[in-house]
Design an enzyme around this catalytic site. Sequence first.
Site: not given
Ligand SMILES: [Zn+2]
Length: 208
Positions: A41, A43, A45, A97, A100
């Site tokens: 992803c 993302d 993090r 994750h 998400c």
């Molecule tokens: Zn995500």
Amino acid sequence: MNIKQIFKNNQKWVQSKLNIDPNYFKNLSEGQNPDILYIGCSDSRVTAEEIMGVSPGEAFVHRNIANMVPNTDLSAMSVIDYAVLHLKVNHVVVCGHYYCGGIKAAMQSKDLGILNPWLRNIRDVYRTHRVELNSINDEELKYKRLVELNVQEQCINVIKTAEVQRANRERGITVHGWVFDIHSGKLIDLKIDFDKILKNVMEIYHLD
Ligand SMILES: [Zn+2]
């Protein structure tokens, strides 16, 4: 975020690498030979190399919202093609994750414009598994389970490709489904039954 600081950080990083190995960048420039394709992803993090503890050159990486492998997405399909056919990776990982945002958005009814068709792919996963998902009353557990089921479905999309099927026959390439738990920092192997999925998928998607 100070953009100037990024260039200072980069100088420090270059120096730290050269201190250990003066040929570090010379060697890096000679080519890549990663053994793993990581699809994760976007993302901020969930950083691919950091959570796996691998160095530049060790993982070929593709990231998008909610680690999707849509069948007609030219970007994802090109990455798989290049990694499997040319770089000859032996492992393909789809890593989702918990928490998400993409998965969360797909669970809500909000019109998100250009994101709608992308999120529809996740809603398709929900529809495919709605009996199981609707039986979960706890919203957080349902959310987590959709993250896992989405990883599983994207692994299936990887297995549907001709490149991966051929590489499996020729050199036993394997597809793995993982989840990164932001809450604990742990990487969880969903232990998807690759052989069983492959067998199932082959009945319909087999390509020579
Ligand atoms: Zn995500």
